[in-house]
Scaffold this active site. Structure first.
Site, PDB file in Angstrom:
ATOM      1  CD  GLU A  49      -2.915  -0.974   2.410  1.00  0.00           C
ATOM      2  OE1 GLU A  49      -2.751  -0.017   3.208  1.00  0.00           O
ATOM      3  OE2 GLU A  49      -3.814  -1.817   2.522  1.00  0.00           O
ATOM      4  CB  SER A  50       4.496   1.886  -0.126  1.00  0.00           C
ATOM      5  OG  SER A  50       4.823   1.457  -1.427  1.00  0.00           O
ATOM      6  CG  MET A  51       3.773   3.774  -4.762  1.00  0.00           C
ATOM      7  SD  MET A  51       4.424   5.443  -4.525  1.00  0.00           S
ATOM      8  CE  MET A  51       3.589   6.329  -5.837  1.00  0.00           C
ATOM      9  CD  GLU A 148      -0.871   5.681   3.597  1.00  0.00           C
ATOM     10  OE1 GLU A 148      -0.473   6.528   4.437  1.00  0.00           O
ATOM     11  OE2 GLU A 148      -2.042   5.589   3.215  1.00  0.00           O
TER      12      GLU A 148
END
Length: 250
Positions: A49-51, A148
């Site tokens: 979910e980092s982007m 994120e």
């Protein structure tokens, strides 16, 4: 009657030639588009979910194969760096060699060389990073952040290492241009917040042209293939109407 038949036959032959030509051109565009895409792009499945929310976990993206020297601020890049565990990752470039990047200013924004950067793609608009930081980026390096900012493990986690968490341009293998799955997908636009900085932003790759070639090719193939059955059906209907008229007049 015979004259009408000659004209109809002539039109039918021209239509058949044109429909065949449409199928040939369509095949060239369709297959050429896929071939071009296979050479220019590499597919990549986003694992985390980092982007988010720009690119979500499980999204299938197309990343243009590029040399790291072509990377600009704002690009979302695919890279692997041994100090980050050598896993292939996807992050956004927010600063390049020679920049001083810091967070946050009085309005909670990221700054590059003292200039605030608007980042509308962030989920949390109150502050560009939950933790303050500042780093001077060595030449040939890139400072990378996930969109994120609350949970992304990125350059902020490596600030104490040599290079202040930046990775080499040579570690970049591709730049993301589009999300192709799940449908309807979409293009990854260049953020305008970096336009005014030296070097500006990068130009999109040929992904839109490739999609246009594939879609145009598919339409030409379908249209050309459909001409024959439609022409025969129309011809039978026209012939039937002509016979009915002859019978009525008789």
């Amino acid at each position: 009657m015979s004259g009408t038949g000659v004209i109809a036959g002539g039109h039918g032959r021209v239509g058949s030639v044109l429909s065949g030509l449409a199928v040939i051109v369509g095949c060239v565009l369709f297959l050429g588009g896929f071939g071009w895409g296979a050479v220019a792009y590499q597919p990549y499945t986003v694992p985390s979910e980092s982007m988010s929310p720009s690119i979500l976990p499980g999204d299938r993206v197309l990343a243009e194969r590029i040399d790291g020297s072509k990377v600009r601020r704002g690009d979302v890049v695919v890279f692997a760096d041994k100090t980050w565990g050598e896993a292939t990752m996807l992050k956004r470039v927010v600063a390049v060699g020679g920049d001083t990047v810091a967070c946050c200013d009085a309005q909670g924004r990221l700054t590059v060389n003292g200039e605030p950067v608007e980042e509308p793609y962030l989920r949390n608009q109150d502050k560009a990073s939950p933790t303050d930081f500042s780093a001077e980026i060595p030449e040939g390096k890139l400072f990378l952040l996930g969109d994120e900012r609350m949970g992304s493990l990125d350059s902020r986690e490596h600030l104490q290492e040599a290079g202040h968490g930046a990775v080499s341009r040579d570690d970049v293998s591709a730049r993301v241009d589009a999300v192709v799955w799940p449908l309807p997908g979409g293009f990854v636009e260049r953020p305008q917040g970096f336009v005014a900085l030296p070097g500006g932003v990068s130009q999109p790759g040929p992904v839109k042209l490739i999609f246009a070639a594939i879609v145009s090719g598919a339409l030409l193939i379908l249209g050309g293939a459909a001409y024959g059955p439609l022409a025969r059906r129309f011809g039978r209907r026209k012939a039937s109407t002509a016979r009915d008229r002859v019978t009525t007049h008789a």
